[in-house]
Design an enzyme around this catalytic site. Sequence first.
Site, PDB file in Angstrom:
ATOM      1  CD  GLU A   1       4.981  11.571  -6.714  1.00 42.27           C
ATOM      2  OE1 GLU A   1       5.065  10.736  -7.629  1.00 42.27           O
ATOM      3  OE2 GLU A   1       5.299  11.333  -5.539  1.00 42.27           O
TER       4      GLU A   1
ATOM      5  CD1 TRP B   1       7.534   8.005  -2.399  1.00 40.39           C
ATOM      6  CD2 TRP B   1       7.822   5.831  -2.841  1.00 40.39           C
ATOM      7  NE1 TRP B   1       6.342   7.513  -2.898  1.00 40.39           N
ATOM      8  CE2 TRP B   1       6.497   6.182  -3.182  1.00 40.39           C
ATOM      9  CE3 TRP B   1       8.235   4.513  -3.030  1.00 40.39           C
ATOM     10  CZ2 TRP B   1       5.590   5.269  -3.711  1.00 40.39           C
ATOM     11  CZ3 TRP B   1       7.333   3.594  -3.559  1.00 40.39           C
ATOM     12  CH2 TRP B   1       6.033   3.965  -3.893  1.00 40.39           C
TER      13      TRP B   1
ATOM     14  CG  MET C   1      -1.797   1.252   1.313  1.00 39.87           C
ATOM     15  SD  MET C   1      -2.720   1.377   2.874  1.00 39.87           S
ATOM     16  CE  MET C   1      -1.535   2.255   3.871  1.00 39.87           C
TER      17      MET C   1
ATOM     18  CG  ASP D   1       0.674   7.972  -3.200  1.00 35.29           C
ATOM     19  OD1 ASP D   1       1.623   7.752  -2.435  1.00 35.29           O
ATOM     20  OD2 ASP D   1       0.823   8.454  -4.335  1.00 35.29           O
TER      21      ASP D   1
END
Length: 520
Positions: free
Chosen positions: A231, A324, A45, A47
Amino acid sequence: MKKIISTLILASTFCSVLNAQSESKTSEEQLYRPNYHFTPQKGWMNDPNGLFYLNGTYHLFFQYTPFQSVPDFGKMHWGHAISKDLIKWEELAPAIAYDEKGAIFSGSAVVDKDNTSGLGDGKNVPVVAIFTYHDMKKEKAGEIDTQSQAIAYSLDNGKTWTKYSNNPVLKNPGIKDFRDPKVFWDAKRKQWVMGLAVQDRQHFYASKNLKDWTFLSEFGKDFGGHGGVWECPDLFPIKVEGTNEEKWVLIVNINPGGPNGGSAAQYFVGDFDGKTFKMDDVFTKQLEKEKVVWLDWGRDNYASVSFDNVPDNKRVIIGWMSNWDYSPDVPTEKWRGSSTIPREVVLKRSKDGYILKNIPVSQLKNYEGKTIRKEISLVSDKKLISKGEIDLSKAIIDVDLKKMTKGVYIFTLKNSLGEQVIFGIDNNRQELFIDRTKSGKTDFKDNFANRVSKAPLSKSYQNATFKIVLDKTSIEIFFNNGEKVMTEIFFPNENFSELSLSTDTKGSTLNINAHQINIK
């Protein structure tokens, strides 16, 4: 006989291996599965996507690879979970699966109350999801226009979804990074507005029906952090605390470029006239000084976006609690990824500019159980919570420090193995900090615990409050009612069971109010 004995030995060995594997999985569940932060039962999982509230239920969608615990960007789904109160979640089957047009990347969902889309059936309010198609075939062929925007709709309160037959609704104009649509209803102009991540800036589009989109404007080329693609944007109106003045906040997530390494969320404050977002003059001056204004200074809050249609016009956000830098490598095998605690955001005007405060949603109080209250005069080291007093793998701790002086106030979470998470306030350097270098398993990635995370403060404090949200593998610190926030994860080999405070100062007092969170 020898064959029988040999067979029995092999069978016994095989059973031992199975039992060891079973114990390993059980241990992973016991140690690392969060008690009350959402995480999928299996798979990968990242965003949060498509957040909305309708008919008493909150819906959380998320980037999801259900068949493995590392991301497969060519086969990304939207996972799905629901809740009545934003705290206790029920995971459902994946909602939107990849197809021949591409993987299902991040996006949003809106409750189309007036059926502007024409996708309703006359009986049920349509919910429309807006997402990015990512075409891996084009990417492998070296083409640039791999991402486009598409929609799907639900007529049963988000349970099932139908992809629009004429997708995509917004084609790629020849840009490599063109994704993460966040859509909202602009009531003043009676239009839908889409914020879109386009390389290292935002593009805005408008539509009357969620199907036909017109370019409005661009923002961000010369402002804020530009370590990576801008983003998961989110633009929304919000009242300034204690006034009737309305401002607009734009949240933008970047990777890399975070204040303590890797991915993080920044924000801007300004005005939106239905076409263009323009920064407020006060915020512009603030940005000149701070360079980037961060939503959360910890390493593990990314892709924070808000829910559509929340009651009482509250603005509630939730983020992905990882980074990340190391997210595919964290030491869980069955699943990877969890969500932050949902947070209500409030915009405060201060002498230094604007602060987007965020604090845990009030519904969390409904799960408070066993309580500890103490008032302590600080002299050197003090044990605040001893083993057995309260379960620190699921707790909320409110700390009120008074009569603080120059010096350092160090909180330490400990277990019997000597592992620890250290955090606190340095009143000399004027900063908050979290140190997870000795927190347990840290060697799965060399950049997981290679630094102490820090958040600067504008002054030294005489009085300060901390709300500390603890789960098995996470800490969320809300300083002074959410004016500064730090979120980080960790992986101890045994749950933390004690909390102490040490200081090189004298004369300060501390009130602690700790609650165990009871949730099944």
